[in-house]
Design an enzyme around this catalytic site. Sequence first.
Site, PDB file in Angstrom:
ATOM      1  N   PRO A 152      10.592   9.825  -0.400  1.00 32.73           N
ATOM      2  CA  PRO A 152      10.451  10.198  -1.812  1.00 32.73           C
ATOM      3  C   PRO A 152       9.589  11.450  -1.954  1.00 32.73           C
ATOM      4  O   PRO A 152       8.455  11.479  -1.495  1.00 32.73           O
ATOM      5  CB  PRO A 152       9.748   8.998  -2.446  1.00 32.73           C
ATOM      6  CG  PRO A 152       9.758   7.918  -1.431  1.00 32.73           C
ATOM      7  CD  PRO A 152       9.956   8.546  -0.102  1.00 32.73           C
ATOM      8  N   GLU A 153      10.142  12.477  -2.550  1.00 31.77           N
ATOM      9  CA  GLU A 153       9.371  13.693  -2.808  1.00 31.77           C
ATOM     10  C   GLU A 153       9.023  13.738  -4.298  1.00 31.77           C
ATOM     11  O   GLU A 153       9.373  12.837  -5.062  1.00 31.77           O
ATOM     12  CB  GLU A 153      10.187  14.915  -2.382  1.00 31.77           C
ATOM     13  CG  GLU A 153      10.394  14.945  -0.856  1.00 31.77           C
ATOM     14  CD  GLU A 153      10.222  16.337  -0.264  1.00 31.77           C
ATOM     15  OE1 GLU A 153       9.493  17.151  -0.849  1.00 31.77           O
ATOM     16  OE2 GLU A 153      10.825  16.593   0.787  1.00 31.77           O
TER      17      GLU A 153
ATOM     18  N   HIS B  98      11.157  -6.706   2.571  1.00 38.42           N
ATOM     19  CA  HIS B  98      10.345  -5.514   2.269  1.00 38.42           C
ATOM     20  C   HIS B  98       9.986  -5.357   0.796  1.00 38.42           C
ATOM     21  O   HIS B  98       9.469  -4.332   0.405  1.00 38.42           O
ATOM     22  CB  HIS B  98      11.018  -4.213   2.759  1.00 38.42           C
ATOM     23  CG  HIS B  98      11.488  -4.271   4.173  1.00 38.42           C
ATOM     24  ND1 HIS B  98      10.626  -4.543   5.225  1.00 38.42           N
ATOM     25  CD2 HIS B  98      12.715  -4.100   4.729  1.00 38.42           C
ATOM     26  CE1 HIS B  98      11.328  -4.526   6.356  1.00 38.42           C
ATOM     27  NE2 HIS B  98      12.589  -4.265   6.085  1.00 38.42           N
TER      28      HIS B  98
ATOM     29  N   ARG C 173       8.811   0.777   5.587  1.00 39.34           N
ATOM     30  CA  ARG C 173       7.925   1.316   6.632  1.00 39.34           C
ATOM     31  C   ARG C 173       6.441   1.135   6.313  1.00 39.34           C
ATOM     32  O   ARG C 173       5.597   1.392   7.152  1.00 39.34           O
ATOM     33  CB  ARG C 173       8.270   2.783   6.885  1.00 39.34           C
ATOM     34  CG  ARG C 173       9.693   2.916   7.452  1.00 39.34           C
ATOM     35  CD  ARG C 173      10.053   4.329   7.777  1.00 39.34           C
ATOM     36  NE  ARG C 173       9.219   4.892   8.831  1.00 39.34           N
ATOM     37  CZ  ARG C 173       9.284   6.156   9.241  1.00 39.34           C
ATOM     38  NH1 ARG C 173      10.142   6.971   8.673  1.00 39.34           N
ATOM     39  NH2 ARG C 173       8.513   6.590  10.204  1.00 39.34           N
TER      40      ARG C 173
ATOM     41  N   ARG D  10      -5.485  34.091   5.678  1.00 40.92           N
ATOM     42  CA  ARG D  10      -5.039  32.896   6.426  1.00 40.92           C
ATOM     43  C   ARG D  10      -3.851  33.200   7.316  1.00 40.92           C
ATOM     44  O   ARG D  10      -2.878  33.818   6.900  1.00 40.92           O
ATOM     45  CB  ARG D  10      -4.719  31.768   5.448  1.00 40.92           C
ATOM     46  CG  ARG D  10      -6.003  31.252   4.797  1.00 40.92           C
ATOM     47  CD  ARG D  10      -5.756  30.125   3.847  1.00 40.92           C
ATOM     48  NE  ARG D  10      -5.237  28.933   4.516  1.00 40.92           N
ATOM     49  CZ  ARG D  10      -5.201  27.742   3.929  1.00 40.92           C
ATOM     50  NH1 ARG D  10      -5.641  27.585   2.696  1.00 40.92           N
ATOM     51  NH2 ARG D  10      -4.708  26.709   4.579  1.00 40.92           N
TER      52      ARG D  10
END
Length: 271
Positions: A2-3, A91, A110, A152
Amino acid sequence: MPELPEVETTRRGIAPHIAGWRIVDVRVREARLRWPVPADLGETLTGRRLTDVRRRGKYLLLDFDEGTLIAHLGMSGSLRICKPGFPPRKHDHVDLVFEGDICLRYHDPRRFGCLLWTAEPPERHPLLAALGPEPLDKAFDGAHLHRLAAGRNTAVKSFIMDSRVVAGVGNIYANEALFRAGIHPARPAGKISLARYRNLGEHIAEVLAASIEQGGTTLRDFVNESGAPGYFKQVLRVYDRAGQPCRVCGEPIRCMRLGQRATYYCPRCQR
Ligand SMILES: [Zn+2]
């Protein structure tokens, strides 16, 4: 995984069913998530009214009359609305049962997600305190990226995926935004002009907004009792397209590892 768009779509999908209602029961079938579900979560939440569901980066903030439940979906988590009596599947680790016969069910094969309680303003919680601006907020733009990138050497893709720089830009959207902006993912962050960062900032916001808009069509999945919400099919121009022709120039898309993440790019269009 999931983003941000899936998390935002989840927020929009669940909020109308639970906002304004009190919790009458909490059922924890498996407490071992990324961090353990607090043992006293039921005691804490029962009787409390949910006032709002907000999002910060990839965190969902379930605000109660006092305190906030911070939820993260990890690698494989999902939330859906069902009847409390509907038998849990494998789950389905946690149920928040609301008055009115409504259940918010947390599913996570997971178990990299989390459900954590805080009585403080959640913005001060260690998981959220250091987050950069929201990519869809006015406060976020290319100038912000350019300022933070000064000096950076880190690869620009890792840089924009750093949640301290900007909150919640995951792997798929970092790949897509860099492709659209024509920037090579391995280019050192400090060696990119302000003009190119402005362009990149716009593309980051655009790919996320387009995906959220697309997610709106799947809202009904959040009240589907039989399955997990189907995360929407993305319209992807570069992600997961190794060896296939670039949609702009026809050159085969390449794949490499960058910061341990699968990185897709066009060697001709991205410099
Ligand atoms: Zn190309």
